[in-house]
Design a protein around this motif. Structure first.
Motif, mmCIF file in Angstrom:
data_model
loop_
_atom_site.group_PDB
_atom_site.id
_atom_site.type_symbol
_atom_site.label_atom_id
_atom_site.label_comp_id
_atom_site.label_asym_id
_atom_site.label_seq_id
_atom_site.Cartn_x
_atom_site.Cartn_y
_atom_site.Cartn_z
ATOM 1 N N VAL A 101 51.020 59.299 40.265
ATOM 2 C CA VAL A 101 50.538 58.336 39.570
ATOM 3 C C VAL A 101 49.819 57.301 40.440
ATOM 4 N N THR A 102 48.824 56.431 39.961
ATOM 5 C CA THR A 102 48.125 55.428 40.514
ATOM 6 C C THR A 102 48.346 54.188 39.535
ATOM 7 N N VAL A 103 48.544 53.056 40.277
ATOM 8 C CA VAL A 103 48.784 51.932 39.505
ATOM 9 C C VAL A 103 47.903 50.853 39.915
ATOM 10 N N ARG A 104 47.314 50.266 38.916
ATOM 11 C CA ARG A 104 46.455 49.033 39.179
ATOM 12 C C ARG A 104 46.995 47.654 38.610
ATOM 13 N N ARG A 105 47.176 46.957 39.304
ATOM 14 C CA ARG A 105 47.811 45.440 38.987
ATOM 15 C C ARG A 105 46.691 44.831 38.191
ATOM 16 N N PRO A 106 47.216 43.967 37.555
ATOM 17 C CA PRO A 106 46.428 43.082 36.563
ATOM 18 C C PRO A 106 45.611 42.055 37.483
ATOM 19 N N ALA A 107 44.380 41.932 36.964
ATOM 20 C CA ALA A 107 43.674 40.704 37.821
ATOM 21 C C ALA A 107 44.335 39.487 37.748
ATOM 22 N N THR A 108 44.123 38.797 38.709
ATOM 23 C CA THR A 108 44.803 37.394 38.970
ATOM 24 C C THR A 108 43.827 36.353 38.969
ATOM 25 N N SER A 109 44.362 35.172 38.643
ATOM 26 C CA SER A 109 43.347 34.030 39.056
ATOM 27 C C SER A 109 43.745 33.461 40.355
ATOM 28 N N ARG A 110 42.878 32.338 40.773
ATOM 29 C CA ARG A 110 43.419 31.866 42.283
ATOM 30 C C ARG A 110 44.743 31.503 42.337
ATOM 31 N N SER A 111 45.198 31.075 41.200
ATOM 32 C CA SER A 111 46.700 30.466 41.102
ATOM 33 C C SER A 111 47.635 31.699 41.435
ATOM 34 N N GLY A 112 47.339 32.842 41.350
ATOM 35 C CA GLY A 112 48.048 34.034 41.560
ATOM 36 C C GLY A 112 48.582 34.427 40.251
ATOM 37 N N ARG A 113 48.249 33.673 38.950
ATOM 38 C CA ARG A 113 48.896 34.210 37.881
ATOM 39 C C ARG A 113 47.672 35.091 37.001
ATOM 40 N N PRO A 114 48.238 35.900 36.191
ATOM 41 C CA PRO A 114 47.494 36.824 35.431
ATOM 42 C C PRO A 114 46.252 36.106 34.745
ATOM 43 N N ASP A 115 45.109 36.824 34.843
ATOM 44 C CA ASP A 115 43.638 36.218 34.273
ATOM 45 C C ASP A 115 44.062 35.946 32.726
ATOM 46 N N PRO A 116 43.603 34.919 32.244
ATOM 47 C CA PRO A 116 43.985 34.467 30.991
ATOM 48 C C PRO A 116 43.254 35.281 29.875
ATOM 49 N N ARG A 117 42.194 35.896 30.214
ATOM 50 C CA ARG A 117 41.410 36.616 29.371
ATOM 51 C C ARG A 117 42.027 38.101 29.088
ATOM 52 N N LEU A 118 42.776 38.780 30.313
ATOM 53 C CA LEU A 118 43.771 39.574 30.134
ATOM 54 C C LEU A 118 44.815 39.314 29.340
ATOM 55 N N LEU A 119 45.552 38.202 29.541
ATOM 56 C CA LEU A 119 46.666 37.762 28.778
ATOM 57 C C LEU A 119 46.248 37.754 27.056
ATOM 58 N N LYS A 120 45.031 37.395 26.887
ATOM 59 C CA LYS A 120 44.591 37.315 25.497
ATOM 60 C C LYS A 120 44.389 38.823 24.758
ATOM 61 N N GLU A 121 43.997 39.426 25.965
ATOM 62 C CA GLU A 121 43.823 41.065 25.146
ATOM 63 C C GLU A 121 45.103 41.493 25.069
ATOM 64 N N VAL A 122 46.145 41.313 25.780
ATOM 65 C CA VAL A 122 47.456 41.907 25.704
ATOM 66 C C VAL A 122 48.068 41.239 24.373
ATOM 67 N N ILE A 123 47.894 40.013 24.224
ATOM 68 C CA ILE A 123 48.461 39.583 22.842
ATOM 69 C C ILE A 123 47.667 39.865 21.605
ATOM 70 N N ASP A 124 46.421 40.120 21.752
ATOM 71 C CA ASP A 124 45.537 40.714 20.702
ATOM 72 C C ASP A 124 46.058 42.254 20.421
ATOM 73 N N GLY A 125 46.474 42.740 21.462
ATOM 74 C CA GLY A 125 47.027 44.322 21.143
ATOM 75 C C GLY A 125 48.513 44.217 20.635
ATOM 76 N N LEU A 126 48.987 43.190 21.097
ATOM 77 C CA LEU A 126 50.498 43.261 20.300
ATOM 78 C C LEU A 126 50.455 42.645 19.009
ATOM 79 N N ARG A 127 49.777 41.973 18.864
ATOM 80 C CA ARG A 127 49.456 41.658 17.033
ATOM 81 C C ARG A 127 49.033 42.768 16.468
ATOM 82 N N ALA A 128 48.027 43.505 16.941
ATOM 83 C CA ALA A 128 47.729 44.544 16.011
ATOM 84 C C ALA A 128 48.683 45.754 15.665
ATOM 85 N N LEU A 129 49.911 45.711 16.582
ATOM 86 C CA LEU A 129 51.081 46.661 16.123
ATOM 87 C C LEU A 129 51.492 46.325 14.984
#
Length: 129
Positions: A101-129
């Motif tokens: 397998v290959t693994v892509r790590r999530p995009a991070t901001s300058r602070s080293g934290r995950p990109d807020p847009r990506l986090l929003k997508e994850v939260i939206d996906g979890l809510r859709a469950l």
């Protein structure tokens, strides 16, 4: 007495400990993955390499490779296989080490934290469950 844990004809271990024991057994008794940065939102994709001989992979490994023909997050894989995330990290780490397998790590901001847009997508996906 039948039906009581510890009774001579009661297989309480399977019912009571099965869900706990099975993940431990699936991960070969390991609780730590080889790759510490394999987080919940890391994207896993089956590598375009020849697959190992039939029977050389565990059932869960084969399922992961099938599911990851399309990109899947570690969290999604854990949910799909009804396994704890820690166990999924161990299994994905094993497949990554073998080059399956290959693994892509999530995009991070300058602070080293995950990109807020990506986090929003994850939260939206979890809510859709």
């Amino acid at each position: 007495m039948p039906g009581q844990p510890g009774g001579p004809d009661e297989l309480w271990v399977d019912e009571m400990a099965g869900p706990v024991l099975r993940p431990f057994a699936v991960a070969g008794g390991r609780t730590r993955q080889a790759y510490s940065d394999l987080d919940l939102i890391a994207i896993v994709l089956t590598a375009e390499v020849p697959m190992p001989a039939p029977g050389s992979l565990g059932t869960e490994d084969e399922l992961i490779l099938e599911l990851c023909v399309r990109p899947r997050s570690v969290a999604d894989l854990a949910a799909d296989l009804a396994l704890p995330v820690g166990v999924m990290r161990v299994l994905v780490g094993d497949l990554l080490r073998r080059g399956l397998v290959t693994v892509r790590r999530p995009a991070t901001s300058r602070s080293g934290r995950p990109d807020p847009r990506l986090l929003k997508e994850v939260i939206d996906g979890l809510r859709a469950l």
